[in-house]
Scaffold this active site. Structure first.
Site, mmCIF file in Angstrom:
data_model
loop_
_atom_site.group_PDB
_atom_site.id
_atom_site.type_symbol
_atom_site.label_atom_id
_atom_site.label_comp_id
_atom_site.label_asym_id
_atom_site.label_seq_id
_atom_site.Cartn_x
_atom_site.Cartn_y
_atom_site.Cartn_z
ATOM 1 N N ASP A 100 0.826 -1.256 0.141
ATOM 2 C CA ASP A 100 0.043 -0.151 0.027
ATOM 3 C C ASP A 100 0.915 1.354 0.073
ATOM 4 O O ASP A 100 0.375 2.308 0.303
ATOM 5 C CB ASP A 100 -0.891 0.026 1.013
ATOM 6 C CG ASP A 100 -2.272 -0.829 0.731
ATOM 7 O OD1 ASP A 100 -2.516 -0.854 -0.309
ATOM 8 O OD2 ASP A 100 -2.791 -1.439 1.730
ATOM 9 N N ASP A 158 -7.253 -4.321 -4.297
ATOM 10 C CA ASP A 158 -6.767 -2.857 -3.736
ATOM 11 C C ASP A 158 -5.651 -2.413 -4.410
ATOM 12 O O ASP A 158 -5.322 -1.205 -4.719
ATOM 13 C CB ASP A 158 -6.774 -2.938 -2.261
ATOM 14 C CG ASP A 158 -7.589 -3.738 -1.571
ATOM 15 O OD1 ASP A 158 -8.199 -4.804 -1.957
ATOM 16 O OD2 ASP A 158 -8.026 -3.426 -0.350
HETATM 17 N N1 GLY Z 1 -7.114 -1.505 1.276
HETATM 18 C C1 GLY Z 1 -7.997 -2.096 2.397
HETATM 19 C C2 GLY Z 1 -9.388 -1.889 2.244
HETATM 20 O O1 GLY Z 1 -9.982 -1.084 1.281
HETATM 21 O O2 GLY Z 1 -9.935 -1.937 3.308
#
Ligand code: GLY
Length: 383
Positions: A100, A158
């Site tokens: 992330d 994601d």
């Molecule tokens: N990337 C984790 C979420 O969307 O909760």
């Protein structure tokens, strides 16, 4: 169906009014939360703080950079730069970093560099990009999401939203290896996360040698085979972003497929539920899914022939209008802008409280503001 421009004209007064209210509120919030890596609010309505290694740490500085780019109000810039520096602790703990880093640095340091050309911010973003690059699993052709021993070969949808940091590094360094890794991952997502009906698999586990999917997981949705709405939104906006950076039609087509599914599964009230395949009651909303999907729908609509594109922009407007009426709090006393965000579906006996149902989440505020700025015709977005 009205085209993009007609829809914008029709909604001009509403959009301008909404942005005025966001700006007025945020002028207070930005002062109160100047030193916080903000996410969520406490019982008094004040921002809580998360660690610099948390995947959501970039959204508060990122939101301030986006507001600064449009308004040129220095108070937003001061908050953004103060909080961006606090994220350096996260870069120091680089062995704890995960996929992330795009959410964390590209919308904070990447934004700062794009707006002000700050050399430290460029360095931060390129460093973060190289950690993401190093997560590429060569045999399987994908970017590993997390670090846990039992999740070494997992990908999650994601991650499409983290790819812009690789497209950035590729351009900035004149090194197309970054872009090629991003595209390999986006191609894997089309093959392994996008179902034929346009719905999205949240988590896929791959064979370490061949990359083939050996198992899928429901992740933050209700169960395996489900359709977690924020995952749909990450997929929708993420594919559009890869199209913007590469011009490859297959990403545009993938985005259209996800968008059609998203629109078909929004209920008549246009308020996205947490999982499109969950029972209709109890009703659990996720405003963050709606806000992120609206951004993707607007960008998708702009890139299609006028009449076809109008359908997607119209859907974005329906979602934003509905959410504005039900979920938004413009009062300057509270730090929460968009309420009714949900972290995960409360499955397997988890209580709604534990699952983070109907709460304030910083990326909800971020994408709601981004969507309104897009409709206003703002030029700067970090993606
Ligand atoms: N990337 C984790 C979420 O969307 O909760």
């Amino acid at each position: 169906m009205k085209n993009y421009k007609e829809l914008l004209n029709e909604n001009k007064d509403w959009v301008e009014e909404v942005f005025k209210k966001i700006d007025k509120k945020m002028q207070s919030v930005t002062l109160r939360s100047r030193d916080k890596i903000a996410d969520g609010v406490d019982e008094k309505g004040f921002h809580k703080e998360v660690s610099p290694n948390c995947w959501t740490s970039g959204f508060w500085p990122g939101l301030n950079y986006m507001l600064y780019a449009y308004t040129k109000n220095d108070e937003y810039l001061k908050t953004a730069q103060t909080v961006e520096k606090k994220l350096d602790e996260g870069l120091k703990n680089y062995d704890e970093l995960h996929h992330d880093v795009g959410f964390m640095w590209h919308i904070s340091s990447g934004a700062n560099y794009q707006i002000t050309k700050d050399a430290d911010s460029r360095r931060r973003n390129l460093f973060a990009a190289s950690t993401l690059f190093s997560r590429f699993v060569l045999d399987g052709g994908y970017i590993r999401a997390w670090n846990a021993k039992n999740a070494e070969n997992w990908t999650i949808i994601d991650c499409l939203m983290n790819l812009p940091i690789l497209y950035f590094a590729s351009k900035e360094l004149g090194d197309d290896r970054f872009k090629r890794v991003a595209m390999a991952h986006a191609d894997m997502a089309i093959m392994d996360h996008l179902r034929e009906d346009g719905s999205i698999v949240h988590i896929a586990e791959h064979d370490r040698e061949t990359g083939e999917v050996v198992k899928t997981y429901g992740g933050q949705g209700i169960k395996e085979g489900s359709s977690w709405s924020r995952g749909q939104a990450w997929g929708l906006y993420g594919f559009v972003i890869s199209y913007i950076h590469t011009g490859e039609e297959r990403y545009l087509n993938a985005a259209k497929q996800v968008a059609n599914y998203f629109i078909a599964n929004c209920c008549d009230d246009w308020l996205p539920r947490v999982d499109f395949r969950a029972p209709s009651t109890p009703v659990y909303y996720d405003s963050t899914a709606g806000a992120c999907a609206a951004c993707g729908l607007i960008e998708l609509g702009k890139r299609l022939p006028e009449d076809e594109g109008g359908m997607y922009v119209n859907a974005a407007l329906k979602i934003l209008h509905a959410m504005e009426e039900k979920f938004v709090d413009y009062s300057p006393e509270s730090d929460c802008l968009l309420g009714y965000g949900t972290v995960r579906y409360p499955a397997n006996g988890m209580t709604p409280e534990k699952a983070g149902v109907h709460i304030s989440i910083i990326y909800g505020d971020y994408f709601y503001t981004e969507a309104i700025l897009k409709l206003l015709g703002a030029e700067f977005f970090p993606w």
